[in-house]
Design an enzyme around this catalytic site. Structure first.
Site, mmCIF file in Angstrom:
data_model
loop_
_atom_site.group_PDB
_atom_site.id
_atom_site.type_symbol
_atom_site.label_atom_id
_atom_site.label_comp_id
_atom_site.label_asym_id
_atom_site.label_seq_id
_atom_site.Cartn_x
_atom_site.Cartn_y
_atom_site.Cartn_z
ATOM 1 N N ILE A 176 -24.965 -22.221 4.180
ATOM 2 C CA ILE A 176 -26.308 -22.716 3.867
ATOM 3 C C ILE A 176 -26.225 -23.938 2.959
ATOM 4 C CG2 ILE A 176 -28.407 -22.168 2.547
ATOM 5 C CD1 ILE A 176 -28.191 -19.303 3.683
ATOM 6 N N ARG A 222 -33.469 -27.532 -0.498
ATOM 7 C CA ARG A 222 -32.876 -28.537 0.390
ATOM 8 C C ARG A 222 -33.803 -28.819 1.564
ATOM 9 N NH1 ARG A 222 -30.221 -32.840 2.061
ATOM 10 N NH2 ARG A 222 -28.427 -32.490 3.424
ATOM 11 N N GLU A 251 -7.639 -2.240 -4.764
ATOM 12 C CA GLU A 251 -7.856 -0.804 -4.585
ATOM 13 C C GLU A 251 -7.720 -0.372 -3.126
ATOM 14 O OE1 GLU A 251 -7.445 -0.728 -7.533
ATOM 15 O OE2 GLU A 251 -9.392 -0.707 -8.496
ATOM 16 N N SER A 272 0.803 -1.215 0.000
ATOM 17 C CA SER A 272 0.000 0.000 0.000
ATOM 18 C C SER A 272 0.842 1.273 0.000
ATOM 19 C CB SER A 272 -0.911 0.000 1.239
ATOM 20 O OG SER A 272 -1.765 -1.131 1.238
ATOM 21 N N GLN A 293 -35.788 -21.541 11.561
ATOM 22 C CA GLN A 293 -35.553 -20.170 11.992
ATOM 23 C C GLN A 293 -34.080 -19.752 11.833
ATOM 24 O OE1 GLN A 293 -35.756 -18.953 16.269
ATOM 25 N NE2 GLN A 293 -37.549 -17.784 15.593
#
Length: 401
Positions: free
Chosen positions: A353, A284, A379, A136, A295
């Protein structure tokens, strides 16, 4: 899914452009992206399609053959393209930054020569700041240009060029002590050179070598390379803007809009990860019902969608601030920081998931999981963004004691 990341206040033209790009992404990019990525194959057919759509000239003024659109329009197009395959958005981004730098800082002759060909996609841009020995700290650049008559002789090694092999024009930042006395601050003795070259690898012009592609964890398809200058001779009229010593500021201006672009890429990848996650959660089944009805999964989807919305809103705000002509380094830094971090988190949640299937190369989420980390670095790292944000906040909220 379409209800997420909507942008209000767009013109009919902007909406038409985005609809066209989104349709192209759905039909031409998503179906082939994973296969091409696994082969690390340059997406030539996709690039040709985007060239026909005029995407390479999106922000180039109409007088030079471009569409003359805003940074916001461009960023929203990048968001859509990254949703399909982030590597393709990288191909366009480096081209765009060079075109932007030419538009903002180039001499009239440089604009007339380069911008029409860039708008048509015939000339492809890449830009080069980084070197093997620096990250950097741009002021630590060691590559150097020495004046020799009507030419400059460039020597040094550059690193991490996106489009390094396929590009035909590279904006290269080097030291140029000529005209700058000893003791001059490093950032005031840097110059950007416009280097034309042939596409490909090896010696692409006398004194300039592109060794080959760097093998990466993700962000495949697009070529990332080194650039080696050994006695590379460049005419003086290829100094961007015609005056030495302004390169650092020119590059930082380009990187600033590039940060909006990286934020847009993060938004696009996060959107795609959410789409994959919410779709899989409804397909699924466990314990007799779709996992979307559990939930714990609903909570995860709620967090993911909220992060997609928040990142998109900050990216749009940063782009609009730049388009208004105002300083936007604070907003661009915030957008890049938030979007890249949230992208990583949304992708990881979508990966979770998917369970064990997320680890399989047959599933698209595996590719996204390897692509997201690049946005944490490109960047400017999160730490660099925080430095920018912190300094700007102290300017705005200076204590008057």
């Amino acid at each position: 899914m379409a209800r997420l990341a909507q942008t209000h206040g767009l013109t009919d033209v902007q909406q038409e452009i985005l609809a066209t790009v989104r349709d192209f992404v759905d039909k031409e990019i998503i179906p082939v992206a994973t296969e091409l990525e696994h082969r690390d194959e340059y997406p030539q057919q996709i690039v040709d399609g985007l060239k026909e759509l005029g995407v390479f000239g999106l922000m180039i003024p109409e007088e030079y053959g471009g569409l003359g659109e805003s940074l916001l329009t461009y960023a929203l197009c990048v968001e859509e393209i990254a949703r399909g395959w982030m590597s393709v958005s990288g191909i366009i981004n480096t081209h765009f930054i060079v075109a932007y730098m030419l538009k903002q800082h180039g001499t009239p002759e440089q604009k007339e020569y380069f911008l029409p060909r860039m708008a048509a996609g015939e000339t492809r841009g890449a830009f080069s700041m980084s070197e093997p020995g620096l990250g950097s700290d741009v002021s630590a650049i060691t590559s150097k240009a020495v004046k020799d008559g009507d030419e400059y002789v460039l020597n040094g090694q550059k690193m991490w060029l996106t489009n390094g092999g396929t590009s035909t024009l590279v904006a290269v930042l080097v030291r140029s002590d000529e005209g700058h006395p000893e003791g001059t601050a490093p950032h005031k003795s840097m110059t950007t050179f416009l280097v034309e070259k042939e596409p490909g690898f090896g010696e692409v012009r006398p004194g300039l070598t592109i060794p080959g592609k760097i093998d990466k964890m993700g962000y495949k398809g697009v070529d990332t390379t080194e650039l080696i200058m050994d006695g590379l001779r460049i005419p003086a009229d290829r100094v961007l803007g015609g005056v030495t010593g302004r390169g650092f500021y020119q590059m930082m201006d380009g990187v600033e809009v590039g940060r909006v672009n990286v934020a847009a890429r993060g938004c696009g990848v996060a959107q795609r990860a959410f789409e994959l996650g919410v779709q899989y959660a409804q397909q699924r089944h466990t314990f007799g019902k779709p996992i979307a009805q559990h939930q714990a999964i609903q909570f995860k989807l709620a967090e993911m969608a909220t992060k997609v919305e928040a990142a998109h809103a900050m990216m749009v705000n940063a782009a609009r601030k730049k388009d208004s002509g105002e300083r936007n380094d604070l907003e661009a830094g915030m957008a890049k920081y938030l979007a890249s971090e949230y992208c990583k988190e949304v992708v990881e949640d979508a990966f979770r998931i998917h369970g064990g299937y997320g680890f399989s190369k047959e599933y698209e989420i595996e590719r996204l999981y390897r692509e997201a980390p690049m946005l944490l670095i490109g960047e400017g790292t999160a730490e660099i963004q925080k430095m920018i944000i912190g300094r700007r906040l102290l300017e705005e909220y200076r204590f008057q004691g």
